[in-house]
Design an enzyme around this catalytic site. Sequence first.
Site, PDB file in Angstrom:
ATOM      1  N   HIS A  74      72.569  63.283  49.681  1.00  0.00           N
ATOM      2  CA  HIS A  74      73.530  64.335  50.068  1.00  0.00           C
ATOM      3  C   HIS A  74      73.477  64.637  51.566  1.00  0.00           C
ATOM      4  CE1 HIS A  74      73.596  66.066  45.699  1.00  0.00           C
ATOM      5  NE2 HIS A  74      74.289  64.966  45.808  1.00  0.00           N
ATOM      6  N   GLU A 104      61.983  75.175  34.512  1.00  0.00           N
ATOM      7  CA  GLU A 104      62.578  75.588  33.238  1.00  0.00           C
ATOM      8  C   GLU A 104      63.464  74.446  32.732  1.00  0.00           C
ATOM      9  OE1 GLU A 104      64.589  79.033  34.760  1.00  0.00           O
ATOM     10  OE2 GLU A 104      65.543  77.793  36.283  1.00  0.00           O
ATOM     11  N   SER A 155      68.681  70.982  38.469  1.00  0.00           N
ATOM     12  CA  SER A 155      69.283  71.640  37.301  1.00  0.00           C
ATOM     13  C   SER A 155      70.155  70.697  36.484  1.00  0.00           C
ATOM     14  CB  SER A 155      70.150  72.813  37.771  1.00  0.00           C
ATOM     15  OG  SER A 155      71.172  72.341  38.641  1.00  0.00           O
ATOM     16  N   TYR A 166      75.437  76.100  58.302  1.00  0.00           N
ATOM     17  CA  TYR A 166      74.470  74.998  58.405  1.00  0.00           C
ATOM     18  C   TYR A 166      73.587  75.140  59.649  1.00  0.00           C
ATOM     19  CZ  TYR A 166      76.837  73.033  54.428  1.00  0.00           C
ATOM     20  OH  TYR A 166      77.348  72.874  53.157  1.00  0.00           O
ATOM     21  N   GLY A 200      62.680  69.176  39.820  1.00  0.00           N
ATOM     22  CA  GLY A 200      63.271  70.354  40.432  1.00  0.00           C
ATOM     23  C   GLY A 200      64.769  70.300  40.622  1.00  0.00           C
ATOM     24  N   ASP A 217      66.941  69.249  53.372  1.00  0.00           N
ATOM     25  CA  ASP A 217      65.829  69.653  54.247  1.00  0.00           C
ATOM     26  C   ASP A 217      64.962  68.435  54.578  1.00  0.00           C
ATOM     27  OD1 ASP A 217      64.458  70.921  51.234  1.00  0.00           O
ATOM     28  OD2 ASP A 217      63.542  69.287  52.369  1.00  0.00           O
ATOM     29  N   ASN A 234      60.130  70.206  35.783  1.00  0.00           N
ATOM     30  CA  ASN A 234      60.999  71.296  36.220  1.00  0.00           C
ATOM     31  C   ASN A 234      60.387  72.635  35.824  1.00  0.00           C
ATOM     32  OD1 ASN A 234      63.543  71.109  37.632  1.00  0.00           O
ATOM     33  ND2 ASN A 234      64.389  72.369  36.006  1.00  0.00           N
ATOM     34  N   CYS A 264      79.876  62.488  63.357  1.00  0.00           N
ATOM     35  CA  CYS A 264      81.043  62.637  64.239  1.00  0.00           C
ATOM     36  C   CYS A 264      82.312  62.262  63.471  1.00  0.00           C
ATOM     37  CB  CYS A 264      80.911  61.751  65.476  1.00  0.00           C
ATOM     38  SG  CYS A 264      82.360  61.855  66.539  1.00  0.00           S
ATOM     39  N   CYS A 321      79.752  64.602  70.814  1.00  0.00           N
ATOM     40  CA  CYS A 321      79.047  63.562  70.048  1.00  0.00           C
ATOM     41  C   CYS A 321      78.197  62.749  71.016  1.00  0.00           C
ATOM     42  CB  CYS A 321      80.077  62.652  69.377  1.00  0.00           C
ATOM     43  SG  CYS A 321      79.395  61.109  68.755  1.00  0.00           S
TER      44      CYS A 321
HETATM   45  N1  APR Z   1      59.317  74.076  40.658  1.00  0.00           N
HETATM   46  C1  APR Z   1      60.074  73.221  39.891  1.00  0.00           C
HETATM   47  N2  APR Z   1      61.400  73.429  39.624  1.00  0.00           N
HETATM   48  C2  APR Z   1      61.941  74.558  40.125  1.00  0.00           C
HETATM   49  C3  APR Z   1      61.216  75.493  40.908  1.00  0.00           C
HETATM   50  C4  APR Z   1      59.834  75.210  41.161  1.00  0.00           C
HETATM   51  N3  APR Z   1      59.082  76.021  41.877  1.00  0.00           N
HETATM   52  N4  APR Z   1      62.056  76.528  41.242  1.00  0.00           N
HETATM   53  C5  APR Z   1      63.255  76.241  40.679  1.00  0.00           C
HETATM   54  N5  APR Z   1      63.186  75.066  40.002  1.00  0.00           N
HETATM   55  C6  APR Z   1      64.262  74.380  39.270  1.00  0.00           C
HETATM   56  C7  APR Z   1      65.232  75.321  38.591  1.00  0.00           C
HETATM   57  O1  APR Z   1      64.780  75.595  37.284  1.00  0.00           O
HETATM   58  C8  APR Z   1      66.523  74.502  38.575  1.00  0.00           C
HETATM   59  O2  APR Z   1      66.598  73.710  37.405  1.00  0.00           O
HETATM   60  O3  APR Z   1      65.032  73.685  40.230  1.00  0.00           O
HETATM   61  C9  APR Z   1      66.380  73.593  39.795  1.00  0.00           C
HETATM   62  C10 APR Z   1      67.277  73.941  40.982  1.00  0.00           C
HETATM   63  O4  APR Z   1      68.609  73.772  40.576  1.00  0.00           O
HETATM   64  P1  APR Z   1      69.818  73.992  41.607  1.00  0.00           P
HETATM   65  O5  APR Z   1      69.648  75.251  42.315  1.00  0.00           O
HETATM   66  O6  APR Z   1      71.054  73.769  40.819  1.00  0.00           O
HETATM   67  O7  APR Z   1      69.623  72.834  42.695  1.00  0.00           O
HETATM   68  P2  APR Z   1      69.910  71.266  42.582  1.00  0.00           P
HETATM   69  O8  APR Z   1      69.775  70.783  41.178  1.00  0.00           O
HETATM   70  O9  APR Z   1      69.107  70.583  43.598  1.00  0.00           O
HETATM   71  O10 APR Z   1      71.477  71.213  42.995  1.00  0.00           O
HETATM   72  C11 APR Z   1      72.118  69.963  43.013  1.00  0.00           C
HETATM   73  O11 APR Z   1      74.109  70.921  43.914  1.00  0.00           O
HETATM   74  O12 APR Z   1      74.846  72.580  45.233  1.00  0.00           O
HETATM   75  C12 APR Z   1      74.714  71.237  45.152  1.00  0.00           C
HETATM   76  O13 APR Z   1      74.528  69.584  46.840  1.00  0.00           O
HETATM   77  C13 APR Z   1      73.855  70.660  46.261  1.00  0.00           C
HETATM   78  O14 APR Z   1      72.069  69.034  46.128  1.00  0.00           O
HETATM   79  C14 APR Z   1      72.620  70.175  45.522  1.00  0.00           C
HETATM   80  C15 APR Z   1      73.139  69.905  44.125  1.00  0.00           C
END
Ligand code: APR
Length: 233
Positions: free
Chosen positions: A109, A203, A177, A56, A175, A94, A201, A117, A136
């Site tokens: 999250h 995809e 999954s 981190y 954005g 972020d 998204n 702390c 802390c």
């Molecule tokens: N624009 C739009 N969507 C995008 C782009 C883009 N440029 N690039 C990638 N994606 C999509 C991908 O298709 C995917 O569906 O963003 C998604 C990212 O998925 P993950 O990597 O699984 O991230 P996220 O859904 O934020 O994960 C959820 O899981 O690991 C834990 O705590 C962590 O907050 C996180 C949580």
Amino acid sequence: MAAPRSIVILTGAGISAESGIDTFRSAGGLWEQHRVEDVATPEGFARNPDLVLNFYDMRRAALAAVEPNPAHRALARLEREFAGELLLITQNVDDLHERGGSGQVLHMHGELKSALCQSCETRSPWHGTMIERPPCPVCRAPTLRPDVVWFGEMPYQMGRIYQALETCDLFVSIGTSGAVYPAAGFVQEARAAGSRTLELNLEPSEGSRMFHETRLGPASVVVPEWVDEVLGS
Ligand code: APR
């Protein structure tokens, strides 16, 4: 289609991908580079705190090298110009929503730029490293950990989130999954309460079939287009 009065937005790693921050589950993503069990669980932290603090610390330092993109800025514009109610929830740790101009961001999250702390449970703004076990700022105990919600831990402000999902008339997911609960279940909560649901998204996601509408494309394109539509310009 009636103009929305109350919007809840959920963002995930995909909104920051074009800023140069790796997503978690894409090819070569964070969870291919690191074992989740090692860096994102309380058990992993207990087993090897140096590995976790270093992970981190690196991600926090890397924030200096990235900038918000048009998707972050478009959501900041929506916050400024939308007359209705708006709640922006992010799964991201972020600070690109804030640097893009959003004032109200609910980090469910946690945040890289925050320390938790383990002695007094205070959350403090944090910009440096933790590997050297700094005290802390409140109780001075050397027991800081990243203020990030790990697997098996309860996300922040869930009561406020469910309340907003109950009363909004539009839920938008950007954005993400749809692989991680409770966030992946928000679309069902909103739908059950009568809200319209929209996914933006790159995809199709694991939850796409649960949305009324899915628009595919990079966030930097589809988010500003959607915000223009909502604001009518
Ligand atoms: N624009 C739009 N969507 C995008 C782009 C883009 N440029 N690039 C990638 N994606 C999509 C991908 O298709 C995917 O569906 O963003 C998604 C990212 O998925 P993950 O990597 O699984 O991230 P996220 O859904 O934020 O994960 C959820 O899981 O690991 C834990 O705590 C962590 O907050 C996180 C949580």
